[in-house]
Scaffold this motif. Structure first.
Motif, short mmCIF file in Angstrom:
data_model
loop_
_atom_site.label_atom_id
_atom_site.label_comp_id
_atom_site.label_asym_id
_atom_site.label_seq_id
_atom_site.Cartn_x
_atom_site.Cartn_y
_atom_site.Cartn_z
N CYS A 98 0.81 -1.22 0.00
CA CYS A 98 0.00 0.00 0.00
C CYS A 98 0.84 1.26 0.00
O CYS A 98 0.42 2.30 -0.49
CB CYS A 98 -0.95 -0.01 1.19
SG CYS A 98 -0.18 0.28 2.80
N GLY A 99 2.03 1.18 0.59
CA GLY A 99 2.88 2.37 0.64
C GLY A 99 2.53 3.35 1.74
O GLY A 99 3.24 4.33 1.95
N CYS A 101 0.89 2.16 5.03
CA CYS A 101 0.78 1.61 6.39
C CYS A 101 2.09 1.85 7.15
O CYS A 101 3.09 2.27 6.57
CB CYS A 101 0.43 0.12 6.34
SG CYS A 101 1.80 -0.95 5.85
N CYS A 104 5.10 -0.06 5.66
CA CYS A 104 5.53 0.50 4.38
C CYS A 104 6.29 1.82 4.60
O CYS A 104 7.33 2.06 4.00
CB CYS A 104 4.34 0.74 3.46
SG CYS A 104 3.77 -0.76 2.62
N CYS A 112 3.90 -5.35 4.63
CA CYS A 112 2.75 -4.43 4.50
C CYS A 112 1.48 -5.14 4.96
O CYS A 112 1.20 -6.27 4.57
CB CYS A 112 2.60 -4.02 3.04
SG CYS A 112 1.05 -3.15 2.70
N LYS A 113 0.68 -4.43 5.77
CA LYS A 113 -0.53 -5.08 6.29
C LYS A 113 -1.63 -5.15 5.25
O LYS A 113 -2.63 -5.84 5.45
CB LYS A 113 -1.03 -4.37 7.55
CG LYS A 113 -1.60 -2.99 7.31
CD LYS A 113 -2.28 -2.48 8.58
CE LYS A 113 -2.96 -1.14 8.32
NZ LYS A 113 -3.88 -0.74 9.37
ZN ZN Z 1 1.61 -1.12 3.50
#
Ligand code: ZN
Length: 372
Positions: A98-99, A101, A104, A112-113
């Motif tokens: 996602c960039g 969280c 990230c 990444c969750k």
């Molecule tokens: Zn993430």
């Protein structure tokens, strides 16, 4: 285009069909790649059998497959990759993160969750073409990475990740489980200069494959040991004796409860278990938690995915430096239409790696020339 599609929840050839699918169109920030080579992963076998471990990740119909290499076919709008052009030889990280969280933002995209995996949550690489986020594309040097190795960089990256934090020069290492990734990890440990490498497995077939590798490499630093049942305590004793107290690093690739316990026993005090194998059941039992773990001051490290993108950088450096994993590929097919045959060979453990060339002409051509 031809693609391997998990069409419904039935296991085996009823639920997986090779058929025509629409050519995917790259959206904003995406790239369409022409798949030159794709390999079967152990998790693809779980999708094939529709095992409980993957049911929450895959919603049929779905094109699966996530180990591959290919060529850039078409850049979508705003791809943001001026370094990529049609024909370039590439692979891609198939974990889409996602960039935003906490992980990230801390540079830990591999945990990444909100991870989505192409070939599970979205369409994958058992196809003539696939679309990936442009940011995930990895450039490959055709002089360094032959197609048959480019086909399984995702898995090789898992193996590289298990050793990434450790200085292997002069180290004593045990590899628990000689499946595909165990075989890669053993090759990496050998290439990186480990002083002793113990390869353990319970399957006589795996022991045979490990032994063949040891002989082919003429690797005097490698000892292949059949463990399990009556063998187990002898193996413990031999390793603890030869290493004067245990190995520095255990690479746990099997996920088997017995192997995890054996790994704890054969690690030296202060040693590390780098753990990639996934148990078949949720719970496992540690036989002597205090003696084998706490009082030894061990470190357990869980390995998921590949670090973005330091694992890829290290892997490509190792390949450029001569790491030889091409012999793991024993079965190659010039069409995805042979998917069932390849899967059956993989499922029967006849092959460590099975590679398909969706456009044909794979085994006879080394690598794309690129830039055309
Ligand atoms: Zn993430």
């Amino acid at each position: 285009m031809r693609a391997v599609v998990k069409v419904d929840t039935r296991p085996g050839p009823e639920g997986t069909v090779v058929r025509e699918m629409p050519l995917p169109v790259p959206g904003a920030g995406e790239v369409r790649l022409r798949v030159r080579a794709a390999a079967i992963c152990g998790s693809d076998r779980h999708i094939w059998h529709w095992d409980p471990s993957v049911r929450h990740l895959v919603r049929p119909p779905r094109i699966y497959g996530h180990e591959f290499c290919g060529e850039v076919d078409e850049l979508g709008p705003d791809a943001g990759r001026a370094d990529l052009g049609p024909g370039d030889y590439v692979s891609a990280e198939m974990h889409v993160v996602c960039g935003t969280c906490r992980q990230c933002r801390a540079g830990q995209g591999h945990i990444c969750k909100n991870t989505r995996i192409l070939g599970f949550h979205d369409d994958g690489s058992f196809a003539e073409f696939l679309v990936v986020p442009a940011a995930n594309v990895i450039r490959l040097d055709p002089g360094v990475v032959p197609l048959k190795v480019g086909a399984f960089l995702d898995a090789l990256g898992n193996a590289v990740h298990t050793v990434q934090d450790h200085d292997l020069v002069g180290a004593r290492v045990a590899v628990m489980g000689y499946g595909p990734i165990g075989a890669m990890a053993a090759a990496i440990a050998h290439h990186q200069g480990a002083e002793r490498i113990y390869v353990l497995d319970v399957s006589p077939q795996a022991i045979e494959q490990a032994e063949a590798w040891r002989v082919r490499k003429g690797a005097g630093s490698v000892t292949v040991l059949e463990t399990g049942g009556d063998h187990t305590s002898d193996v413990d004793e031999l390793i603890l004796d030869e290493t004067e107290g245990g190995v520095d690093l255990v690479l746990e690739m099997s996920g088997a409860e017995s192997a995890i316990n054996q790994g704890l026993r054969i690690a030296r005090m202060g040693g590390t278990l780098s753990m990639l194998g996934i148990p078949g059941r949720e719970a496992i039992t540690i036989e002597d938690f205090a003696r084998d773990f706490i009082f030894k001051g061990l470190t357990l490290q869980a390995i998921i995915g590949r670090r973005m993108f330091s694992t890829w950088e290290l892997m490509l450096e190792l390949l450029a430096d001569g790491l030889d994993v091409a012999p793991l590929v024993s079965h190659e097919y010039e069409s995805l239409d042979a998917f069932e045959e390849g899967m059956r060979a993989f499922d029967a453990h006849e092959a460590l790696k099975v590679v398909f060339y969706p456009h044909g002409n794979g085994a006879s051509v080394d690598t794309p020339s690129g830039g055309e």
